[in-house]
Design a protein around this motif. Structure first.
Motif, short mmCIF file in Angstrom:
data_model
loop_
_atom_site.label_atom_id
_atom_site.label_comp_id
_atom_site.label_asym_id
_atom_site.label_seq_id
_atom_site.Cartn_x
_atom_site.Cartn_y
_atom_site.Cartn_z
N ASP A 131 0.87 -1.16 0.00
CA ASP A 131 0.00 0.00 0.00
C ASP A 131 0.91 1.22 0.00
O ASP A 131 1.92 1.24 0.69
CB ASP A 131 -0.86 -0.03 1.29
CG ASP A 131 -2.09 0.84 1.19
OD1 ASP A 131 -2.43 1.28 0.07
OD2 ASP A 131 -2.71 1.08 2.23
N LYS A 136 2.21 12.80 6.21
CA LYS A 136 2.42 14.19 6.62
C LYS A 136 3.60 14.30 7.56
O LYS A 136 3.86 15.36 8.10
CB LYS A 136 1.14 14.73 7.26
CG LYS A 136 -0.02 14.76 6.28
CD LYS A 136 -1.10 15.74 6.66
CE LYS A 136 -2.05 15.90 5.47
NZ LYS A 136 -3.25 16.67 5.79
N LEU B 1 0.67 12.40 -3.52
CA LEU B 1 1.09 11.07 -3.99
C LEU B 1 -0.05 10.37 -4.73
O LEU B 1 0.18 9.61 -5.66
CB LEU B 1 1.53 10.22 -2.80
CG LEU B 1 2.23 8.90 -3.17
CD1 LEU B 1 3.60 9.17 -3.74
CD2 LEU B 1 2.36 8.03 -1.94
N GLU B 5 -0.09 7.50 -7.78
CA GLU B 5 -0.04 6.17 -7.17
C GLU B 5 -0.11 5.06 -8.22
O GLU B 5 0.59 4.06 -8.10
CB GLU B 5 -1.15 5.99 -6.15
CG GLU B 5 -1.03 4.65 -5.42
CD GLU B 5 -2.03 4.46 -4.30
OE1 GLU B 5 -2.42 5.45 -3.66
OE2 GLU B 5 -2.41 3.31 -4.05
N PHE B 8 3.13 4.58 -9.83
CA PHE B 8 4.05 4.01 -8.86
C PHE B 8 3.80 2.51 -8.70
O PHE B 8 4.73 1.70 -8.73
CB PHE B 8 3.83 4.75 -7.54
CG PHE B 8 4.73 4.32 -6.44
CD1 PHE B 8 6.09 4.59 -6.50
CD2 PHE B 8 4.22 3.64 -5.35
CE1 PHE B 8 6.92 4.20 -5.46
CE2 PHE B 8 5.06 3.24 -4.33
CZ PHE B 8 6.41 3.53 -4.38
N LYS B 11 4.93 0.60 -11.73
CA LYS B 11 6.37 0.45 -11.73
C LYS B 11 6.81 -0.65 -10.76
O LYS B 11 7.62 -1.52 -11.10
CB LYS B 11 6.99 1.79 -11.31
CG LYS B 11 8.47 1.85 -11.43
CD LYS B 11 8.92 3.27 -11.16
CE LYS B 11 10.41 3.32 -10.90
NZ LYS B 11 10.82 4.67 -10.53
N LEU B 12 6.22 -0.62 -9.58
CA LEU B 12 6.53 -1.64 -8.58
C LEU B 12 6.20 -3.02 -9.12
O LEU B 12 6.93 -3.98 -8.93
CB LEU B 12 5.70 -1.43 -7.32
CG LEU B 12 6.28 -0.52 -6.26
CD1 LEU B 12 5.41 -0.57 -5.03
CD2 LEU B 12 7.70 -0.95 -5.93
N ASP B 54 -3.22 -2.62 4.63
CA ASP B 54 -3.88 -1.32 4.51
C ASP B 54 -3.35 -0.38 5.58
O ASP B 54 -3.32 -0.71 6.75
CB ASP B 54 -5.40 -1.52 4.67
CG ASP B 54 -6.18 -0.59 3.77
OD1 ASP B 54 -5.64 0.44 3.35
OD2 ASP B 54 -7.35 -0.89 3.52
N PHE B 55 -2.94 0.78 5.14
CA PHE B 55 -2.28 1.76 6.01
C PHE B 55 -3.28 2.85 6.36
O PHE B 55 -3.94 3.40 5.48
CB PHE B 55 -1.14 2.39 5.21
CG PHE B 55 0.13 2.60 5.98
CD1 PHE B 55 0.17 2.56 7.35
CD2 PHE B 55 1.31 2.85 5.29
CE1 PHE B 55 1.37 2.75 8.03
CE2 PHE B 55 2.51 3.04 5.97
CZ PHE B 55 2.54 3.00 7.34
N LEU B 57 -3.50 6.45 8.44
CA LEU B 57 -2.68 7.46 9.11
C LEU B 57 -3.53 8.62 9.63
O LEU B 57 -4.35 9.16 8.89
CB LEU B 57 -1.65 8.03 8.13
CG LEU B 57 -0.79 7.06 7.33
CD1 LEU B 57 0.23 7.82 6.49
CD2 LEU B 57 -0.08 6.09 8.25
N GLY B 59 -4.48 12.25 10.29
CA GLY B 59 -4.17 13.46 9.53
C GLY B 59 -4.21 13.23 8.03
O GLY B 59 -4.26 14.17 7.26
N VAL B 60 -4.17 11.95 7.63
CA VAL B 60 -4.29 11.64 6.20
C VAL B 60 -5.63 10.92 5.95
O VAL B 60 -6.42 11.35 5.12
CB VAL B 60 -3.11 10.77 5.71
CG1 VAL B 60 -3.29 10.40 4.24
CG2 VAL B 60 -1.79 11.49 5.92
N HIS B 61 -5.87 9.84 6.71
CA HIS B 61 -7.10 9.06 6.53
C HIS B 61 -8.17 9.37 7.56
O HIS B 61 -9.33 9.03 7.36
CB HIS B 61 -6.80 7.56 6.59
CG HIS B 61 -5.84 7.11 5.53
ND1 HIS B 61 -4.50 7.04 5.76
CD2 HIS B 61 -6.03 6.74 4.25
CE1 HIS B 61 -3.90 6.62 4.66
NE2 HIS B 61 -4.80 6.43 3.74
N PHE B 321 -8.61 13.88 3.23
CA PHE B 321 -8.55 15.31 3.56
C PHE B 321 -7.14 15.74 3.92
O PHE B 321 -6.32 14.99 4.33
CB PHE B 321 -9.49 15.66 4.71
CG PHE B 321 -9.26 14.85 5.95
CD1 PHE B 321 -8.31 15.23 6.88
CD2 PHE B 321 -9.96 13.68 6.16
CE1 PHE B 321 -8.10 14.48 8.01
CE2 PHE B 321 -9.75 12.92 7.29
CZ PHE B 321 -8.81 13.32 8.22
#
Lengths: 321, 321
Positions: A131, A136, B1, B5, B8, B11-12, B54-55, B57, B59-61, B321
């Motif tokens: 993933d 941030k 990102l 994605e 990316f 490519k991976l 599955d990540f 975070l 402030g991100v999710h 957000f």
């Protein structure tokens, strides 16, 4: 958090054990859950699965300017592979969750993957998923490695018995020495032998497998947080004590006994060998020295013999910088 | 990102495919790697393994103050379970890597795990391992779930064929509606139906299994980033185009068409059904409505029929957000 991690893991283990329902007639079953280097999942075939995860956070586990990007890619995978080695297994598949700051240099990311894939190729590991998300707060990498081991042969932490000899691979404290030099500004990333050793340390996969196949190791784990705390974990899992000899602990010339005892990130193997099997142990496996450093004992105490006198072994958690 | 994605991941995928050596006569082999909801690993027995990570975070999710801690624990696991559901599988083991800020309230952590374990228990999932570390930047959770599916029955994204009907479970856009209300300060966490639905959404495991066992779904995935982008991914993997009907898309009363098309985090299933099999599809499975929203077509275009006119479907990535 580090200080309370054991409590936390113990609690999780109880909850996981109590609440996780295992369906009947299932094909896959959990043989070893939380509390070892890997989880061990039995499969209907002749192989058990090994699963390990490892979280690597910028500012907690590393600083970006302290090593080349490819060294960090190597280390991210190497930490997972080291857990597989510590069970005597063969790594097969890796899953990488990667959070990258928005403005990161694309060349840095390329080099990270170059180090990652170089080790993956050398170890026969396929990147099978993962993933990617925006971070941030620096680079965050969570690596998951799935490996395999012939059924029932995974070497747990819990098999050490009184009288077993205590052995380690390679030398201890080198990574912590390099880290100290970095802290003092004495090193430029990638330039010195100490740092190269720390940056591109090869996981001890062949040695772990060699010991497991011959049933030489009664217990095994990798030394990731430091010898004293990792030996304490092995002894706790096995319900035993231990005595180790300061002078016997293999360490690089410039490394203090304290760093060899309590420094982290060496990723060598710590294992115990029943005395009747120890005669089958060579001095080296694939060029890496094996060193006997002490003996498992009854009771729960950890002892250190230093300058001919016995003292309690201080157990110090490895503090990430 | 997010915008890069796909590049990316492509490519991976190439690097992983090129470099990952697969040992001969191996017991476990990779059937499906990067690019689907789960990796599929064939085993020597009658089951294939499914693996997803599955990540999540702060402030991100998510924002911590926007939901009760137990809702976040639920969501952390639910995201992984939804990927297993999207393959038609049964989840078995979870591995949780959790980074927590030093000063975090212990009760918050307890509630997080209470939500996590409640869903684990309801889903027959055992927490088999993980990693806990100190975070310098909020709560970070990486979930890995291992599931199983009868050999060869995992439903991939790549099986959709021209003429297949396009279906979804439940309703779309509700989670994005709740998020918008939160942003505008209209909701207090946990108080409204919209938010409860978003916070404790049940993974569609039974439906995914039902469709897979009867071989009704030719392709399937979960709607995590929004219908338009996820449909585009399914079509790309299958090498097909699609046409969907705006009025057919099931959505809550207060949800706009835009949010139903492009809002994320609904975790419903998006699947395609060959026309000759569609007669076997019920209106509901386990109380959840199934709705036909369009058809797979030749070519690569994605079309939307709105108010009787055909237009190109805008593909908007879900922006966290």
């Amino acid at each position: 958090l580090k200080g309370t991690e054991r409590q936390f893991v113990d609690k999780l283990r109880r909850q996981a054990g109590r609440r996780g329902a295992v369906p009947r007639r299932a094909s896959f079953a959990l043989r070893q859950g939380i509390g070892d280097d890997c989880a061990v999942i039995s499969s209907p075939g002749k192989k058990d699965l090994l699963v390990t995860t490892d979280f690597l956070l910028e500012g907690v586990h590393f600083r970006r300017q302290w090593q080349p990007a490819d060294a960090l890619g190597h280390q991210t995978l190497a930490r997972g592979l080291s857990d597989i080695a510590a069970m005597g297994g063969t790594p097969r598949f890796a899953f990488l969750s990667l959070a990258l700051p928005a403005g990161i240099d694309a060349r840095w990311v390329d080099r990270f993957f170059s180090g990652f894939f170089r080790l993956a190729e050398a170890s026969g590991v396929t990147l099978a998923g993962g993933d990617t998300v925006a971070s941030k707060s620096g680079v965050l990498a969570d690596i998951m490695v799935i490996g395999e081991v012939p059924r029932g042969t995974a070497v747990l932490r819990s098999g050490a018995r009184p009288g077993d000899e205590i052995w380690v691979t390679g030398r201890l404290g080198g990574a912590a020495t390099a880290l100290e030099q970095l802290r003092r500004g004495k090193l430029i990333a990638g330039r010195t032998q100490a740092l190269r050793t720390r940056s591109y340390h090869p996981p001890r996969l062949a040695i772990g497998r060699w010991l497991a196949r011959r049933k030489l190791a009664s217990a095994m784990m990798d030394v990731s947080d430091g010898l004293s705390i990792d030996l304490a974990r092995l002894c706790q899992a096995s319900g035993v004590g231990a005595c180790i000899v300061a002078d016997a602990i293999p360490r690089p010339r410039q490394t203090s006994l304290d760093l060899a005892l309590h420094g982290g990130e060496d990723y060598e193997l710590l294992f115990t060998v029943p005395p009747r099997r120890a005669r089958n142990l060579p001095n080296r496996i694939e060029g890496v020295r094996l060193t006997r450093i002490g003996q498992i004992q009854r009771g729960r105490r950890l002892r250190l013999i230093r300058a001919g006198r016995e003292e309690l072994l201080p157990v110090l958690g490895f503090e990430h910088f």
